[in-house]
Design a protein around this motif. Structure first.
Motif, PDB file in Angstrom:
ATOM      1  N   HIS A 258       0.849  -1.200   0.000  1.00 52.63           N
ATOM      2  CA  HIS A 258       0.000   0.000   0.000  1.00 52.63           C
ATOM      3  C   HIS A 258       0.886   1.252   0.000  1.00 52.63           C
ATOM      4  O   HIS A 258       0.600   2.224  -0.693  1.00 52.63           O
ATOM      5  CB  HIS A 258      -0.866   0.020   1.272  1.00 52.63           C
ATOM      6  N   ASP A 259       1.958   1.218   0.811  1.00 53.28           N
ATOM      7  CA  ASP A 259       2.779   2.415   1.050  1.00 53.28           C
ATOM      8  C   ASP A 259       3.962   2.450   0.097  1.00 53.28           C
ATOM      9  O   ASP A 259       5.089   2.082   0.452  1.00 53.28           O
ATOM     10  CB  ASP A 259       3.268   2.410   2.504  1.00 53.28           C
ATOM     11  N   VAL A 260       3.709   2.904  -1.116  1.00 53.08           N
ATOM     12  CA  VAL A 260       4.724   2.826  -2.184  1.00 53.08           C
ATOM     13  C   VAL A 260       5.919   3.738  -1.901  1.00 53.08           C
ATOM     14  O   VAL A 260       7.078   3.317  -2.050  1.00 53.08           O
ATOM     15  CB  VAL A 260       4.082   3.170  -3.545  1.00 53.08           C
ATOM     16  N   ALA A 261       5.679   4.944  -1.431  1.00 56.69           N
ATOM     17  CA  ALA A 261       6.788   5.901  -1.239  1.00 56.69           C
ATOM     18  C   ALA A 261       7.794   5.353  -0.221  1.00 56.69           C
ATOM     19  O   ALA A 261       9.007   5.362  -0.449  1.00 56.69           O
ATOM     20  CB  ALA A 261       6.244   7.244  -0.785  1.00 56.69           C
ATOM     21  N   ALA A 262       7.287   4.833   0.881  1.00 54.60           N
ATOM     22  CA  ALA A 262       8.179   4.292   1.924  1.00 54.60           C
ATOM     23  C   ALA A 262       8.945   3.086   1.378  1.00 54.60           C
ATOM     24  O   ALA A 262      10.143   2.927   1.588  1.00 54.60           O
ATOM     25  CB  ALA A 262       7.368   3.891   3.155  1.00 54.60           C
ATOM     26  N   CYS A 263       8.240   2.272   0.630  1.00 58.52           N
ATOM     27  CA  CYS A 263       8.865   1.060   0.070  1.00 58.52           C
ATOM     28  C   CYS A 263       9.919   1.442  -0.956  1.00 58.52           C
ATOM     29  O   CYS A 263      10.998   0.858  -1.019  1.00 58.52           O
ATOM     30  CB  CYS A 263       7.747   0.231  -0.562  1.00 58.52           C
ATOM     31  N   ARG A 264       9.636   2.484  -1.722  1.00 61.39           N
ATOM     32  CA  ARG A 264      10.615   2.964  -2.714  1.00 61.39           C
ATOM     33  C   ARG A 264      11.914   3.383  -2.017  1.00 61.39           C
ATOM     34  O   ARG A 264      13.008   3.033  -2.454  1.00 61.39           O
ATOM     35  CB  ARG A 264      10.005   4.122  -3.526  1.00 61.39           C
ATOM     36  N   ASP A 265      11.780   4.097  -0.910  1.00 63.30           N
ATOM     37  CA  ASP A 265      13.000   4.506  -0.176  1.00 63.30           C
ATOM     38  C   ASP A 265      13.768   3.286   0.332  1.00 63.30           C
ATOM     39  O   ASP A 265      14.987   3.205   0.202  1.00 63.30           O
ATOM     40  CB  ASP A 265      12.613   5.387   1.026  1.00 63.30           C
ATOM     41  N   ALA A 266      13.031   2.322   0.862  1.00 63.32           N
ATOM     42  CA  ALA A 266      13.694   1.120   1.403  1.00 63.32           C
ATOM     43  C   ALA A 266      14.433   0.375   0.290  1.00 63.32           C
ATOM     44  O   ALA A 266      15.580  -0.040   0.450  1.00 63.32           O
ATOM     45  CB  ALA A 266      12.664   0.209   2.062  1.00 63.32           C
ATOM     46  N   LEU A 267      13.807   0.267  -0.875  1.00 61.93           N
ATOM     47  CA  LEU A 267      14.445  -0.464  -1.984  1.00 61.93           C
ATOM     48  C   LEU A 267      15.558   0.353  -2.628  1.00 61.93           C
ATOM     49  O   LEU A 267      16.511  -0.197  -3.186  1.00 61.93           O
ATOM     50  CB  LEU A 267      13.402  -0.885  -3.021  1.00 61.93           C
ATOM     51  N   THR A 268      15.473   1.664  -2.550  1.00 56.69           N
ATOM     52  CA  THR A 268      16.569   2.503  -3.066  1.00 56.69           C
ATOM     53  C   THR A 268      17.828   2.279  -2.233  1.00 56.69           C
ATOM     54  O   THR A 268      18.928   2.104  -2.764  1.00 56.69           O
ATOM     55  CB  THR A 268      16.167   3.987  -3.029  1.00 56.69           C
ATOM     56  N   VAL A 269      17.653   2.211  -0.919  1.00 57.83           N
ATOM     57  CA  VAL A 269      18.795   1.901  -0.034  1.00 57.83           C
ATOM     58  C   VAL A 269      19.320   0.506  -0.376  1.00 57.83           C
ATOM     59  O   VAL A 269      20.520   0.293  -0.568  1.00 57.83           O
ATOM     60  CB  VAL A 269      18.370   1.972   1.451  1.00 57.83           C
ATOM     61  N   TRP A 270      18.396  -0.433  -0.525  1.00 54.96           N
ATOM     62  CA  TRP A 270      18.768  -1.815  -0.842  1.00 54.96           C
ATOM     63  C   TRP A 270      19.602  -1.868  -2.117  1.00 54.96           C
ATOM     64  O   TRP A 270      20.675  -2.481  -2.173  1.00 54.96           O
ATOM     65  CB  TRP A 270      17.506  -2.665  -1.006  1.00 54.96           C
ATOM     66  N   LYS A 271      19.133  -1.133  -3.151  1.00 58.39           N
ATOM     67  CA  LYS A 271      19.795  -1.213  -4.467  1.00 58.39           C
ATOM     68  C   LYS A 271      21.171  -0.553  -4.408  1.00 58.39           C
ATOM     69  O   LYS A 271      22.148  -1.055  -4.966  1.00 58.39           O
ATOM     70  CB  LYS A 271      18.921  -0.541  -5.532  1.00 58.39           C
ATOM     71  N   MET A 272      21.262   0.568  -3.678  1.00 58.71           N
ATOM     72  CA  MET A 272      22.557   1.274  -3.574  1.00 58.71           C
ATOM     73  C   MET A 272      23.607   0.370  -2.925  1.00 58.71           C
ATOM     74  O   MET A 272      24.746   0.287  -3.358  1.00 58.71           O
ATOM     75  CB  MET A 272      22.389   2.540  -2.738  1.00 58.71           C
ATOM     76  N   ILE A 273      23.163  -0.357  -1.900  1.00 55.62           N
ATOM     77  CA  ILE A 273      24.108  -1.275  -1.231  1.00 55.62           C
ATOM     78  C   ILE A 273      24.540  -2.354  -2.219  1.00 55.62           C
ATOM     79  O   ILE A 273      25.714  -2.674  -2.370  1.00 55.62           O
ATOM     80  CB  ILE A 273      23.443  -1.923   0.007  1.00 55.62           C
ATOM     81  N   GLY A 274      23.564  -2.847  -2.979  1.00 57.97           N
ATOM     82  CA  GLY A 274      23.873  -3.901  -3.944  1.00 57.97           C
ATOM     83  C   GLY A 274      24.780  -3.429  -5.056  1.00 57.97           C
ATOM     84  O   GLY A 274      25.615  -4.184  -5.559  1.00 57.97           O
ATOM     85  N   ASP A 275      24.649  -2.136  -5.407  1.00 56.29           N
ATOM     86  CA  ASP A 275      25.425  -1.634  -6.549  1.00 56.29           C
ATOM     87  C   ASP A 275      26.854  -1.227  -6.181  1.00 56.29           C
ATOM     88  O   ASP A 275      27.702  -1.082  -7.042  1.00 56.29           O
ATOM     89  CB  ASP A 275      24.713  -0.404  -7.176  1.00 56.29           C
ATOM     90  N   VAL A 276      27.096  -1.014  -4.872  1.00 51.52           N
ATOM     91  CA  VAL A 276      28.434  -0.535  -4.485  1.00 51.52           C
ATOM     92  C   VAL A 276      29.454  -1.675  -4.612  1.00 51.52           C
ATOM     93  O   VAL A 276      29.085  -2.856  -4.521  1.00 51.52           O
ATOM     94  CB  VAL A 276      28.405   0.015  -3.035  1.00 51.52           C
ATOM     95  N   ALA A 277      30.724  -1.287  -4.891  1.00 49.33           N
ATOM     96  CA  ALA A 277      31.764  -2.330  -5.108  1.00 49.33           C
ATOM     97  C   ALA A 277      32.031  -3.085  -3.801  1.00 49.33           C
ATOM     98  O   ALA A 277      31.904  -2.516  -2.713  1.00 49.33           O
ATOM     99  CB  ALA A 277      33.040  -1.649  -5.571  1.00 49.33           C
TER     100      ALA A 277
END
Ligand SMILES: Cn1cnc2c(O)nc(N)nc21
Length: 277
Positions: A258-277
């Motif tokens: 339901h809460d897309v904005a909050a989930c977007r922030d959580a997944l943005t953090v997730w993706k940044m961690i995944g993308d870092v070397a």
């Protein structure tokens, strides 16, 4: 697992987790301003979720919560088809949340890119309808139906039962000629599972991920989170983010919230961690 999901004329890149935003077009979901107000409010809400970062919007006209009354075909059509038609060209995947072949057919004609069926296309005629299209399909595990499912929680091993069910549905779809890059699978959190069984499915989600199909999970605001935290339905966001991130860590590809904005922030953090070397 194929990293691109074919959703009619949209290919959804699943190399990172995606968000499905929930739009319930049920009168009790909105101020009871009647049909017209309900459709307009649902379209407005879909656009809000898209602006907040939803990759998919899931349009549903019949509640599937435990004990929910079923809705007639005509009523469900009247609720969801105008919303789906109004979202044509919105730029994201438009999914129809329905168990009825008649609604699937009309939704696809109105421009839906995905069918989300909590009954995994078991209704007579459902398979035939979707086989004639190229929409994406989410197959979810649910014993019985929303009125009976909570009494059907006697599993020897819930993970084995759910995994075997999903394997059998996949095999049937492939045998019908449906391309594998259209199929998504979903263990059905809260559908005929008690708290322990929901947690076992989450803890061992990797065993469903190894079926090698995109996995969709939906725990947003569900009672399993309330049982753990004691929070009311409006206060379950933190618990939901924790559960969904655990699912993503296990390999889930799409989270239904339901809460897309909050989930977007959580997944943005997730993706940044995944993308870092
Ligand atoms: C409609 N609906 C409600 N909960 C859901 C879940 O967990 N998964 C899917 N695919 N649909 C759901």
């Amino acid at each position: 697992m194929n990293m691109r999901l074919q959703c009619a004329d949209i290919q959804l890149d699943l190399s990172y987790p995606r968000i499905m935003g929930i739009v319930n077009v049920t009168p009790d979901s909105f101020s009871d301003g009647g049909r017209h107000a309900t459709v307009d409010a649902a379209v407005a809400q879909a656009h809000e979720l898209i602006d907040a970062g939803a990759d998919i919007v899931d349009i549903g006209g019949e509640s599937t919560r435990p004990g929910a009354e079923s809705v007639s075909v005509d009523e469900e059509l009247a609720r969801v088809i105008p919303v789906i038609a109004a979202l044509r060209g919105c730029g994201v995947v438009v999914s129809v949340d329905t168990r009825k072949p008649e609604v699937m057919c009309a939704a696809i004609a109105a421009g839906a890119h995905m069918v989300n069926d909590v009954e995994a296309l078991q209704a007579d005629g459902a398979l035939e309808v979707v086989a004639q299209s190229n929409v994406a399909l989410c197959l979810m595990h649910m014993p019985g139906n929303p009125k009976t499912m909570q009494a059907l929680t006697d599993y020897d091993d819930v993970v084995v039962t759910v995994t075997d069910f999903l394997k059998s549905r996949i095999a049937l779809l492939l045998a019908t000629g449906i391309a594998s890059d259209r199929v998504v699978i979903d263990p059905g959190f809260g559908f005929g599972k008690n708290l322990t069984q929901n947690l076992q499915l989450l803890k061992h989600l990797d065993r469903i991920v190894t079926l090698n199909y995109p996995v969709l999970v939906g725990m947003s605001r569900k009672s399993m989170l309330g049982l753990i935290t004691g929070r009311s339905i409006e206060e379950r966001l933190a618990a939901g983010l924790a559960a969904h991130l655990y699912a993503v860590k296990q390999g889930a590809n799409i989270i239904r919230v339901h809460d897309v904005a909050a989930c977007r922030d959580a997944l943005t953090v997730w993706k940044m961690i995944g993308d870092v070397a």
